[in-house]
Design a protein around this motif. Sequence first.
Motif, PDB file in Angstrom:
ATOM      1  N   LYS A  92       0.826  -1.217   0.000  1.00  0.00           N
ATOM      2  CA  LYS A  92       0.000   0.000   0.000  1.00  0.00           C
ATOM      3  C   LYS A  92       0.856   1.261   0.000  1.00  0.00           C
ATOM      4  O   LYS A  92       0.518   2.250  -0.671  1.00  0.00           O
ATOM      5  N   SER A  93       1.963   1.232   0.721  1.00  0.00           N
ATOM      6  CA  SER A  93       2.826   2.421   0.746  1.00  0.00           C
ATOM      7  C   SER A  93       3.497   2.637  -0.608  1.00  0.00           C
ATOM      8  O   SER A  93       3.697   3.776  -1.034  1.00  0.00           O
ATOM      9  N   THR A  94       3.826   1.545  -1.311  1.00  0.00           N
ATOM     10  CA  THR A  94       4.404   1.684  -2.652  1.00  0.00           C
ATOM     11  C   THR A  94       3.408   2.332  -3.602  1.00  0.00           C
ATOM     12  O   THR A  94       3.749   3.271  -4.329  1.00  0.00           O
ATOM     13  N   TRP A  95       2.175   1.847  -3.592  1.00  0.00           N
ATOM     14  CA  TRP A  95       1.156   2.420  -4.476  1.00  0.00           C
ATOM     15  C   TRP A  95       0.832   3.868  -4.095  1.00  0.00           C
ATOM     16  O   TRP A  95       0.645   4.722  -4.967  1.00  0.00           O
ATOM     17  N   THR A  96       0.779   4.143  -2.805  1.00  0.00           N
ATOM     18  CA  THR A  96       0.468   5.506  -2.358  1.00  0.00           C
ATOM     19  C   THR A  96       1.574   6.477  -2.754  1.00  0.00           C
ATOM     20  O   THR A  96       1.298   7.556  -3.289  1.00  0.00           O
ATOM     21  N   SER A 124       3.810   6.114  -5.124  1.00  0.00           N
ATOM     22  CA  SER A 124       3.884   6.272  -6.582  1.00  0.00           C
ATOM     23  C   SER A 124       2.767   7.173  -7.102  1.00  0.00           C
ATOM     24  O   SER A 124       2.979   7.974  -8.018  1.00  0.00           O
ATOM     25  N   THR A 125       1.583   7.073  -6.514  1.00  0.00           N
ATOM     26  CA  THR A 125       0.480   7.948  -6.914  1.00  0.00           C
ATOM     27  C   THR A 125       0.789   9.401  -6.551  1.00  0.00           C
ATOM     28  O   THR A 125       0.556  10.312  -7.367  1.00  0.00           O
ATOM     29  N   ILE A 126       1.321   9.612  -5.352  1.00  0.00           N
ATOM     30  CA  ILE A 126       1.695  10.974  -4.941  1.00  0.00           C
ATOM     31  C   ILE A 126       2.766  11.536  -5.864  1.00  0.00           C
ATOM     32  O   ILE A 126       2.719  12.712  -6.253  1.00  0.00           O
ATOM     33  N   VAL A 141       3.337  10.792  -9.069  1.00  0.00           N
ATOM     34  CA  VAL A 141       2.745  11.144 -10.370  1.00  0.00           C
ATOM     35  C   VAL A 141       1.944  12.438 -10.268  1.00  0.00           C
ATOM     36  O   VAL A 141       2.032  13.317 -11.137  1.00  0.00           O
ATOM     37  N   VAL A 142       1.169  12.599  -9.201  1.00  0.00           N
ATOM     38  CA  VAL A 142       0.369  13.815  -9.018  1.00  0.00           C
ATOM     39  C   VAL A 142       1.275  15.033  -8.866  1.00  0.00           C
ATOM     40  O   VAL A 142       1.024  16.094  -9.457  1.00  0.00           O
TER      41      VAL A 142
END
Length: 117
Positions: free
Chosen positions: A56-60, A62-64, A66-67
Amino acid sequence: MGQFTIFLALIVVVAFLLIVVIMVQNPKGGGLSSSFGGGGTQQLGGVKKTTDFLDKSTWTLSTILVVLILLSSLAIPRAGIAQEDSTALDPDALETPAPAAVTPNTNDTAKPADSTK
């Protein structure tokens, strides 16, 4: 400090954290989660919870990342846009110069082409 500099600093911090989280994981199921395992059925944190947290921390992160990258494109100072705006506000800059007067050629004799070459 400009907006772009703030975005750049945040991007570097998030990228570093993402690298750390990815390096902690082991592609074969080991990594940080294997150190909490051991084989006993009574585990305080549990391998599954650690793996879920890292995932979950990896996905979070990576999303941050990109944003932040997309938002930083809005904060980039553009010199071309400022230059266009200044000409739009200046009415003298919009005037086009008159074309140069064309003088007729008074020498109507044409030279023949050199055919010896």
